[in-house]
Design an enzyme around this catalytic site. Sequence first.
Site, PDB file in Angstrom:
ATOM      1  N   ASP A  96       0.840  -1.193   0.000  1.00  0.00           N
ATOM      2  CA  ASP A  96       0.000   0.000   0.000  1.00  0.00           C
ATOM      3  C   ASP A  96       0.882   1.254   0.000  1.00  0.00           C
ATOM      4  OD1 ASP A  96      -2.738   1.103   0.359  1.00  0.00           O
ATOM      5  OD2 ASP A  96      -1.865   1.896   2.208  1.00  0.00           O
ATOM      6  N   GLU A 119       1.848  -0.383  -4.988  1.00  0.00           N
ATOM      7  CA  GLU A 119       0.931   0.707  -5.306  1.00  0.00           C
ATOM      8  C   GLU A 119       1.852   1.913  -5.412  1.00  0.00           C
ATOM      9  OE1 GLU A 119      -3.262   2.599  -3.745  1.00  0.00           O
ATOM     10  OE2 GLU A 119      -1.708   2.278  -2.276  1.00  0.00           O
TER      11      GLU A 119
END
Lengths: 112, 704
Positions: free
Chosen positions: B349, B386
């Site tokens: 993330d 990401e």
Amino acid sequence: MDIAISKTAEITVVKLEGDIDASSALGVQEKVLTLVEQGSKILLDLTLVPYMSSAGLRMLLSLYRHVSAKEGKLVLVGVAEEIKDTMEVTGFLSFFTTCDTLDSGIVALNSA
Amino acid sequence: MERIDIHPTHKHGDFKLRVGRPMPFGASLVPGGVNFSVFSSYATSCTLVLFKRHAKEPMAEIPFPDEFRIGNVFTMTVFEIDYENIEYGYRMDGPFNPDAGHRFDKNKILLDPYAKIIGGRDVWGVTPDWNDIYQHRSRISFDDFDWENDRPLGIPPEDQVIYEMHVRSFTRHPSSGVKHPGTFAGIREKISYFKELGVNAIELMPIYEFDEFEHSRPSPITGELLVNYWGYSTVGFFAPKAGYAATGKLGMQVDEVKALVKELHKNGLEVILDVVFNHTAEGDQRGPTISFRGLDNKTYYMLTPEGYYFNFSGCGNTLNCNNPIVRNIVLDCLRYWASEYHIDGFRFDLAAILGRDALGYPLSNPPLLETLAFDPILAKCKLIAEAWDAGGLYQVGSFPAYGRWAEWNGKYRDNIRKFLKGDATVGDAAQCFQGSPNLYAHQGRGPATSINFITAHDGFTLADLVSYNDKHNEANGENNNDGGNDNDSWNCGAEGWTDDSGINALRSRQMRNAIAMLMVSQGVPMLLMGDEVGRSQNGNNNTYCHDNELNWLNWDLLKTNASLFRFVKNSIAFRNAHPVLRNKYHFQNRDYVGSGYADITWHGTQAWNADWSPSSRTIAFMLCGKHAKAGSVEDNYIYVAINMHWEAHWFEIPGLPEQLRWHVSVNTGCTSPDDIWEPGTEAKLENQHGILLGDRSIVILVGK
């Protein structure tokens, strides 16, 4: 934790009574291991075991490994529904033959 | 022979002690006891705090004697403790001087950052006792799971089809019919569903222990409690979320997760974890002191010169990832999940943060990313970034990859969405279909670098993408200010639910168009949970706080939207049946196997003559089956014609080698069941020279 042992011709029946957790698991394991010989057929009657903790389930799997290493068989009888569910969800159940009654457990141990 | 280190050398009350070993960090079972090891660069002293499970007050507090400190590590073996039923934590003494970055407070009991099991939120949604002096409690794990012969599957990345999902959302809805709704065990009961759908990897939104009650508040609209539902806020990196386990109340979540992974592997499914290393649940200086802040604030967090928290995560603090100590804990964590849980891959993330230095500046050669890329234990794990963060660092196409890192391709999402709604972006879309060589080829990174997605947990679901022009996040209680505004969505003529059959037919077609484009693109397709059955979030594009039907998958949709499910299932089957869609290397735009056709050729309404003009909304391409996987396997020829114009167009079809004929696999312009054929059952196309594409429609032909 009460442990009662009875032997028939080929089968050793171990009847356990009480909770199995970290404090009692080792005692059970030590006792049962003294019964394990080459090709042993062992029936663990858990009808009177209301609760097994993580340590208790580990003890069962460890016993299974000991018995299997000596080409023996281990069958669990009368596993409480909730314990069985926990065993299923955590992957322990797949290692074991489980039976509802003593008689069916003996049949399972005597089958090939 | 007996080792002499099984004998205690010290006593504290009834507790027998001995100096421990600094490695491994955390609490480990050793003969006769438990080895505790914790480090702090700036603490002056440390005390081990032991609780009986669930007890309000500690049963013991054992200060580490000076001789039990090695370097900056406090380490001690405690003998003969009931390790199954204790919880432990630490008190760290040291300076409280925020200006200098120190926030020690010996009144706080701290969670072990290496805790493998964390108690305190054992059952999802049970209101915590806020007066409890120790909210998140470290526990000791056996870590002796019997894996038999299981190991990570090692599916080549280009052959993956990823299904992004939330553990609780997947089976929490009563319609799931599982025995343990909303849990890891519930997922296991639904494995046959993944197999039917055809995906071969599931990507779980965060499963590291988090606190669903973090920032919980009543909804201003419904009064219902809004919670930290998604879990992008880690309490402990080594422990699975207890509240996601049917056996969390028994402390057996570790075994439950492993049993799930083992069963998924048996069924050919890989497991990817969405991991959040960019920040922690401690927030900024106003947040709770759970672990890191009290252990070694200055080490773990990026701090401003004044001692405040940098906020590149948008969540209050930023983990100081490229500090050598923090780097090690991230590495230890991933190694643990890869080896102890057999995890197949990780999606990081806001991974751009992992490339920043202690002051937040982007590094050209970030040690953490390099370490992970070359680590021997992680060597076969998929590493997916990401590739952006909340501080404005956007690295899609430029993430430091070391030949290993794949990326969530945000540009794929944006370009395909634009093309889908009718923007004339044929050139950008064509790059997407090829695995984005414009982003990756010049760096020697293959198509599977690109995780292709049109929807993900952040943003609209597919059904909402074609039903809403704007986000509708009022239910989040933030005046609709949260969530992205750049959705590139189009409602097809009415905002939200409508009974207009024309609009609904168009939406239905648009969803199929999106899925079809996703499944014929080179790279790795990722499907968002529920998109296969048209799951809607009522236009909410940021449902992070809802433990209700906005997030839960309603399994009745399988019946309501059976034809969409059939389309998605067959589209995935089509991809799985055709290696030419799953190339490891980029196209060379030439014939290098002597088939008479280049690996990829471009067409349009006229064969061999693609319209690349700025107003073009039509494109077609043909893949030569003899070039599948660089010519190593033989596949059919595939022709994909895409008309994103609002008018119908006649497409002239390129000719095939003699004896081969075009067969229709997909025509989104037709209604179900004529929209798609099961691979192998395609009907021969009557007119082999051309086909009419309806407005906003896609046709896929197979040459065989």
